[in-house]
Write a protein that holds these residues in place. Structure first.
Motif, PDB file in Angstrom:
ATOM      1  N   GLU A 187       2.689 -42.411  36.049  1.00 43.25           N
ATOM      2  CA  GLU A 187       1.331 -42.013  36.404  1.00 43.25           C
ATOM      3  C   GLU A 187       0.507 -43.253  36.752  1.00 43.25           C
ATOM      4  O   GLU A 187       0.690 -44.304  36.148  1.00 43.25           O
ATOM      5  N   ARG A 200      -5.082 -45.730  36.832  1.00 44.98           N
ATOM      6  CA  ARG A 200      -6.429 -45.147  36.839  1.00 44.98           C
ATOM      7  C   ARG A 200      -6.453 -43.716  36.283  1.00 44.98           C
ATOM      8  O   ARG A 200      -7.452 -43.283  35.724  1.00 44.98           O
ATOM      9  N   ASP A 201      -5.341 -43.005  36.438  1.00 43.53           N
ATOM     10  CA  ASP A 201      -5.294 -41.635  35.908  1.00 43.53           C
ATOM     11  C   ASP A 201      -5.081 -41.637  34.393  1.00 43.53           C
ATOM     12  O   ASP A 201      -5.743 -40.896  33.676  1.00 43.53           O
ATOM     13  N   ARG A 240      -8.429 -42.541  32.812  1.00 44.40           N
ATOM     14  CA  ARG A 240      -9.450 -41.485  32.805  1.00 44.40           C
ATOM     15  C   ARG A 240      -9.079 -40.326  31.891  1.00 44.40           C
ATOM     16  O   ARG A 240      -9.945 -39.723  31.263  1.00 44.40           O
ATOM     17  N   VAL A 241      -7.779 -40.044  31.782  1.00 42.11           N
ATOM     18  CA  VAL A 241      -7.361 -38.954  30.894  1.00 42.11           C
ATOM     19  C   VAL A 241      -7.593 -39.344  29.429  1.00 42.11           C
ATOM     20  O   VAL A 241      -8.206 -38.602  28.666  1.00 42.11           O
TER      21      VAL A 241
END
Ligand code: CP
Ligand code: NVA
Length: 311
Positions: A82, A85-86, A89-90
């Motif tokens: 992944e 940045r994901d 944010r998660v």
């Protein structure tokens, strides 16, 4: 992303005043743990092995009434399974603060850029600010006032050296370092540490002769010659660091009763001898212990509750 969240990615992210405040906070919490972080959750995202950092973060947050969870980096696959940045944010939707141990500093910087919660550098190839805070806390416990006190780092201009030199120079210490040619600190860091030494009333001396750095020093610090991820260079480094082993002979040039420091893990018999690790001046395990309180203070500071600590 344009928010005002404070991160601790580099020792240079803190001013001298903030470092002093953090050290006072750490001492106060060590004397009297307080439930400041009730309902707060810390995630640890580690891509390299750890004993001290992981355990001390978990225990430190528990002492302050919060919870911690360690994530298996292989499962998370930061930047692989992944996008960084994901993940960033998660995780920010689940927890209040995150500590990341990874490879390049650019990874933790990218992670922080997208994080709406504070991010702590729990070691990168370039810096180890949590270690430096615990180290200086340990010296403060021994000395009280740090101004003018001398510390010599002897060895690789690595993550541990970088954060230590920045922190010591910010606090008015007589900060010395000896590294073999080609293994010194990065240029930006030397300029930053010099500027900090100039404004704090400290001193910064960078040399290639370990004896010159150690002469009369009140604390002598070393770290491994081969850091995590550099294993293939180990043989070359053993040759290049000849004469840098912290042994009784080298220590004899330090001040009488000088402290011996190491962040651990140590490669016993390589950068430091058993005899020096076990010597009366060794404060190596005090450093390890203080990781708990320095990091608890850093978490409280970044979450904006450090001023609530009873001092
Ligand atoms: N000194 C330190 O950071 O130790 P770990 O790698 O075991 O966390
Ligand atoms: N310089 C060492 C520090 C370990 C805590 C490394 O990066 O492996």
């Amino acid at each position: 992303m344009g928010n005002q969240v404070r991160h601790l990615l580099s020792a240079a992210d803190l001013s001298g005043e903030e470092i002093s405040f953090l050290l006072d906070t750490a001492s106060a919490l060590k004397r009297k743990p307080q439930p400041l972080l009730k309902g707060k959750h810390l995630a640890l995202l580690f891509e390299k092995p750890s004993l001290r950092t992981r355990v001390s973060f978990e225990i430190g947050i528990h002492h302050l009434g919060g919870t911690a969870m360690s994530l298996n980096a292989n499962e998370v696959g930061l930047g692989e399974r992944e996008a960084i940045r994901d993940v960033s944010r998660v995780l920010a939707r689940y927890v209040d603060i995150v500590a990341v141990r990874t490879f390049g500093q650019a990874i933790v910087e990218e992670y922080a850029e997208f994080s709406s919660i504070p991010v702590i550098n729990a070691l990168t190839n370039e810096e180890h600010p949590c270690q430096a805070l615990a180290d200086i806390l340990t010296l403060k416990e021994k000395w009280g006032d740090l101004r003018g006190r001398s510390i010599a780092f002897v060895g690789d201009g690595n993550n541990v050296a970088a954060s230590l030199i920045l922190t010591a120079a910010s606090l008015g210490m007589d900060t010395r370092m000896a590294a073999p040619k080609g293994y010194g600190l990065p240029e930006w860091l030397v300029s930053e540490a010099s500027a900090r030494a100039a404004s704090s009333g400290g001193k910064l001396t960078l040399v290639t002769d370990p004896r010159a750095a150690i002469r009369g020093a009140e604390a002598v610090y070393t770290d491994v010659w081969t850091s995590m991820g550099q294993e293939r260079e180990a043989e070359r480094r053993r040759i290049d660091f000849a004469g840098f082993q912290l042994n009784s002979d080298l220590m004899s040039g330090a001040a009488l009763g000088a402290f011996v420091m190491h962040d651990l893990p140590a490669h016993r018999g390589e950068e430091i001898t058993d005899e020096v690790i076990e010597s009366p001046g060794s404060i190596i395990f005090d450093q390890a212990e203080n990781r708990v309180w320095a990091q608890a203070a850093a978490v409280a500071f970044l979450l904006g509750v450090a001023h609530q600590v009873e001092r």
